[in-house]
Design a protein around this motif. Structure first.
Motif, PDB file in Angstrom:
ATOM      1  N   SER A 105      -1.381  -3.365  -0.296  1.00  0.00           N
ATOM      2  CA  SER A 105      -2.418  -3.102   1.020  1.00  0.00           C
ATOM      3  C   SER A 105      -2.176  -3.268   2.041  1.00  0.00           C
ATOM      4  O   SER A 105      -3.009  -2.477   3.008  1.00  0.00           O
TER       5      SER A 105
ATOM      6  N   SER B  19       0.157  -0.328  -4.255  1.00  0.00           N
ATOM      7  CA  SER B  19      -0.416  -0.107  -2.806  1.00  0.00           C
ATOM      8  C   SER B  19      -0.740   0.278  -1.949  1.00  0.00           C
ATOM      9  O   SER B  19      -0.938   0.348  -0.931  1.00  0.00           O
TER      10      SER B  19
ATOM     11  N   ASN C  63       0.034  -6.437  -4.531  1.00  0.00           N
ATOM     12  CA  ASN C  63      -1.437  -5.110  -4.738  1.00  0.00           C
ATOM     13  C   ASN C  63      -1.678  -5.530  -3.530  1.00  0.00           C
ATOM     14  O   ASN C  63      -2.195  -4.908  -2.240  1.00  0.00           O
TER      15      ASN C  63
END
Length: 227
Positions: free
Chosen positions: A72, A28, A68
């Motif tokens: 991100s 991510s 993730n």
């Protein structure tokens, strides 16, 4: 099995949940680590596919989702605090103007939530979607909500698939390879079309900018000859 997939498999088998978290965080954060391999193999380990490496399916999913989200926000932060400056400094070399940032901001205001959510469900796209969201300064709270909402179904589905097939997990990963290659081809085509349209617009804009100037030069030349 591809060599890179083999390394991912060995890393997860050795370090379990930590490896899943790190690999999903890297994916991510714009590092192309295939989540298909990470989560499907993690699910297979939860099913007992490898002797001596028993994991819990719920914790596998939790580690994947946490990784993730963390990755991100790393990519979002890079875009928000470094991407805009890089755009202004070097964007002109790739036909990007500072004014294009305003267009990106407006686009993400209208479509950012959908882009982040659905981008999380697509291989390749999910790896890079956080960076433009950061450049456009998408609200970090809204970004986190839709990132989490998109991560959970994707991560859980992959882990469950690995858990369901157990020792045959490589068949699931192989199936995703074909989809990934097709998406890469589509993205490359889309980028080429976008670059072509951008070049065309820049040429048109330059012609409009130069038109009055050149016309004035011709008028001055005519006046000079008349004298």
């Amino acid at each position: 099995m591809q060599e890179g997939d083999s390394h991912v498999q060995q890393f997860i088998a050795s370090y379990g949940y930590l490896a899943i978290f790190v690999l999903m965080m890297a994916e991510s954060a714009c590092i192309p680590v295939p989540s298909e391999v990470t989560m499907v193999f993690g699910g297979a380990l939860a099913a007992g596919a490898v002797a001596g490496s028993q994991l819990n399916l719920v914790l596998v999913i939790a580690a994947g989702v946490a990784g993730n989200v963390a990755g991100s926000y790393i990519a979002w932060g890079v875009g928000a605090y470094g991407g805009r400056a890089a755009w202004r400094r070097w964007g002109r070399y790739v036909l990007l103007r500072p004014s294009d940032i305003d267009r990106a901001d407006r686009w993400f205001d209208r479509h950012g939530t959908k882009a982040v959510f659905f981008g999380r469900l697509l291989p390749v796209v999910r790896t890079f979607i956080s960076l433009p969201a950061g450049i456009a300064r998408m609200s970090p709270v809204r970004f986190g909500i839709y990132t989490l909402a998109g991560c959970i179904p994707w991560t859980a589905a992959l882990a469950w698939a690995g858990y369901a097939v157990g020792a045959n997990w490589q068949h699931v990963v192989s199936a995703f390879h074909g989809v990934t290659y097709a998406l890469i081809a589509a993205i490359v085509l889309f980028v080429l079309i976008g670059v072509g349209l951008l070049v065309r617009r820049r040429i048109r804009d330059r012609g409009q900018d130069d038109g009055p100037h050149h016309g004035r030069q011709r008028d001055l030349a005519s006046e000079h000859e008349g004298r």
